[in-house]
Design a protein around this motif. Sequence first.
Motif, PDB file in Angstrom:
ATOM      1  N   ALA A  57      -4.995 -13.900   9.771  1.00 12.17           N
ATOM      2  CA  ALA A  57      -4.167 -13.408  10.878  1.00 12.17           C
ATOM      3  C   ALA A  57      -3.097 -12.450  10.371  1.00 12.17           C
ATOM      4  CB  ALA A  57      -3.531 -14.572  11.616  1.00 12.17           C
ATOM      5  N   ARG A  58      -2.883 -12.424   9.065  1.00 12.22           N
ATOM      6  CA  ARG A  58      -1.917 -11.476   8.486  1.00 12.22           C
ATOM      7  C   ARG A  58      -2.262 -10.041   8.893  1.00 12.22           C
ATOM      8  NH1 ARG A  58      -0.999 -13.254   2.205  1.00 12.22           N
ATOM      9  NH2 ARG A  58      -0.146 -15.293   2.678  1.00 12.22           N
ATOM     10  N   TRP A  59      -3.554  -9.778   8.986  1.00 12.27           N
ATOM     11  CA  TRP A  59      -4.000  -8.430   9.311  1.00 12.27           C
ATOM     12  C   TRP A  59      -3.401  -7.954  10.630  1.00 12.27           C
ATOM     13  CZ3 TRP A  59      -5.732  -4.214   7.276  1.00 12.27           C
ATOM     14  CH2 TRP A  59      -6.324  -3.260   8.071  1.00 12.27           C
ATOM     15  N   ALA A  60      -3.431  -8.805  11.632  1.00 10.17           N
ATOM     16  CA  ALA A  60      -2.889  -8.423  12.939  1.00 10.17           C
ATOM     17  C   ALA A  60      -1.368  -8.287  12.888  1.00 10.17           C
ATOM     18  CB  ALA A  60      -3.293  -9.444  14.000  1.00 10.17           C
ATOM     19  N   TYR A  61      -0.705  -9.208  12.186  1.00  8.85           N
ATOM     20  CA  TYR A  61       0.752  -9.158  12.108  1.00  8.85           C
ATOM     21  C   TYR A  61       1.240  -8.003  11.242  1.00  8.85           C
ATOM     22  CZ  TYR A  61       1.000 -13.567  14.566  1.00  8.85           C
ATOM     23  OH  TYR A  61       0.889 -14.540  15.524  1.00  8.85           O
ATOM     24  N   LEU A  62       0.415  -7.549  10.330  1.00  6.44           N
ATOM     25  CA  LEU A  62       0.768  -6.401   9.507  1.00  6.44           C
ATOM     26  C   LEU A  62       0.959  -5.157  10.363  1.00  6.44           C
ATOM     27  CD1 LEU A  62       1.231  -5.318   6.653  1.00  6.44           C
ATOM     28  CD2 LEU A  62      -1.238  -4.934   6.496  1.00  6.44           C
ATOM     29  N   SER A  63       0.264  -5.099  11.498  1.00  5.96           N
ATOM     30  CA  SER A  63       0.417  -3.954  12.398  1.00  5.96           C
ATOM     31  C   SER A  63       1.851  -3.845  12.905  1.00  5.96           C
ATOM     32  CB  SER A  63      -0.548  -4.058  13.574  1.00  5.96           C
ATOM     33  OG  SER A  63      -0.187  -5.123  14.431  1.00  5.96           O
ATOM     34  N   LEU A  64       2.490  -4.987  13.129  1.00  9.89           N
ATOM     35  CA  LEU A  64       3.884  -4.961  13.587  1.00  9.89           C
ATOM     36  C   LEU A  64       4.777  -4.340  12.528  1.00  9.89           C
ATOM     37  CD1 LEU A  64       4.142  -8.497  15.220  1.00  9.89           C
ATOM     38  CD2 LEU A  64       3.979  -6.288  16.373  1.00  9.89           C
ATOM     39  N   ILE A  65       4.585  -4.752  11.286  1.00  6.50           N
ATOM     40  CA  ILE A  65       5.405  -4.209  10.204  1.00  6.50           C
ATOM     41  C   ILE A  65       5.170  -2.708  10.071  1.00  6.50           C
ATOM     42  CG2 ILE A  65       5.787  -4.251   7.705  1.00  6.50           C
ATOM     43  CD1 ILE A  65       5.135  -7.267   7.841  1.00  6.50           C
ATOM     44  N   ALA A  66       3.904  -2.296  10.089  1.00 12.16           N
ATOM     45  CA  ALA A  66       3.596  -0.867   9.980  1.00 12.16           C
ATOM     46  C   ALA A  66       4.218  -0.089  11.143  1.00 12.16           C
ATOM     47  CB  ALA A  66       2.083  -0.662   9.948  1.00 12.16           C
ATOM     48  N   GLY A  67       4.123  -0.618  12.340  1.00 10.60           N
ATOM     49  CA  GLY A  67       4.714   0.047  13.501  1.00 10.60           C
ATOM     50  C   GLY A  67       6.228   0.106  13.423  1.00 10.60           C
ATOM     51  N   PHE A  68       6.853  -0.990  13.004  1.00 11.23           N
ATOM     52  CA  PHE A  68       8.316  -1.004  12.873  1.00 11.23           C
ATOM     53  C   PHE A  68       8.777   0.022  11.837  1.00 11.23           C
ATOM     54  CE2 PHE A  68       8.401  -5.760  14.197  1.00 11.23           C
ATOM     55  CZ  PHE A  68       8.255  -5.404  15.521  1.00 11.23           C
ATOM     56  N   VAL A  69       8.054   0.118  10.731  1.00 11.94           N
ATOM     57  CA  VAL A  69       8.404   1.106   9.706  1.00 11.94           C
ATOM     58  C   VAL A  69       8.204   2.517  10.269  1.00 11.94           C
ATOM     59  CG1 VAL A  69       7.721   2.069   7.463  1.00 11.94           C
ATOM     60  CG2 VAL A  69       8.011  -0.408   7.734  1.00 11.94           C
ATOM     61  N   GLY A  70       7.116   2.732  11.010  1.00  9.11           N
ATOM     62  CA  GLY A  70       6.882   4.041  11.619  1.00  9.11           C
ATOM     63  C   GLY A  70       7.989   4.440  12.577  1.00  9.11           C
ATOM     64  N   ILE A  71       8.449   3.499  13.378  1.00 10.69           N
ATOM     65  CA  ILE A  71       9.541   3.795  14.317  1.00 10.69           C
ATOM     66  C   ILE A  71      10.844   4.021  13.550  1.00 10.69           C
ATOM     67  CG2 ILE A  71      10.947   2.880  16.208  1.00 10.69           C
ATOM     68  CD1 ILE A  71       8.367   1.387  17.113  1.00 10.69           C
ATOM     69  N   GLY A  72      11.086   3.219  12.519  1.00 15.52           N
ATOM     70  CA  GLY A  72      12.284   3.406  11.692  1.00 15.52           C
ATOM     71  C   GLY A  72      12.290   4.768  11.016  1.00 15.52           C
TER      72      GLY A  72
END
Length: 186
Positions: free
Chosen positions: A143-158
């Motif tokens: 399930a890390r794979w799906a939650y990794l999308s949040l981190i990638a998106g947050f970094v992209g927005i940052g």
Amino acid sequence: MDIPRERSATAAGIPAAVIAVADRAIALAATIVAIVALVALFLALGAEVVVRYFTTQGLGWPSEMPNLLFPWLVMGGIVLAAQRGSHVAVSLVLDMLGRASARVLLLGMQVVVAVTFFYLAYIGLAVIEITGSEVYPVTGVSARWAYLSLIAGFVGIGLTAVTTFARLLYAEDPRSVRADHPEDHA
């Protein structure tokens, strides 16, 4: 009121060119992530439909694909919207301010956005550690794979907030930075 567009990268020199390259890289990465997720979802679910139609049994693994790929599709879209200035905004106060005050307000907003989303990405690392033991039964994917999308998106927005901050420093009119122009999307 017609707001002039942001000055070109050449008007502000090398720093603006570097910012433009960074923005293009962020937008390209978000676009690739969204397209790959969408195509993979379509193919997986299409394969499931075809197999189910001909055999009356499912493949199993396509039912887990939305859980794994839909978060990537959503976060890719959110980062693209941030890059294009397409998020819903209320600009009443901003429209009442002069250029200097609008610039200060927008710079402050970008600092808040960058700090918030980089912090969320940091917190997301703890979430990934917690969810690491969760595994989808058919594919065996964590399930890390799906939650990794949040981190990638947050970094992209940052990162978008950081490049927006830099663009605000060089823009003639701060309101033109990341202003959504519908004709650009046609």
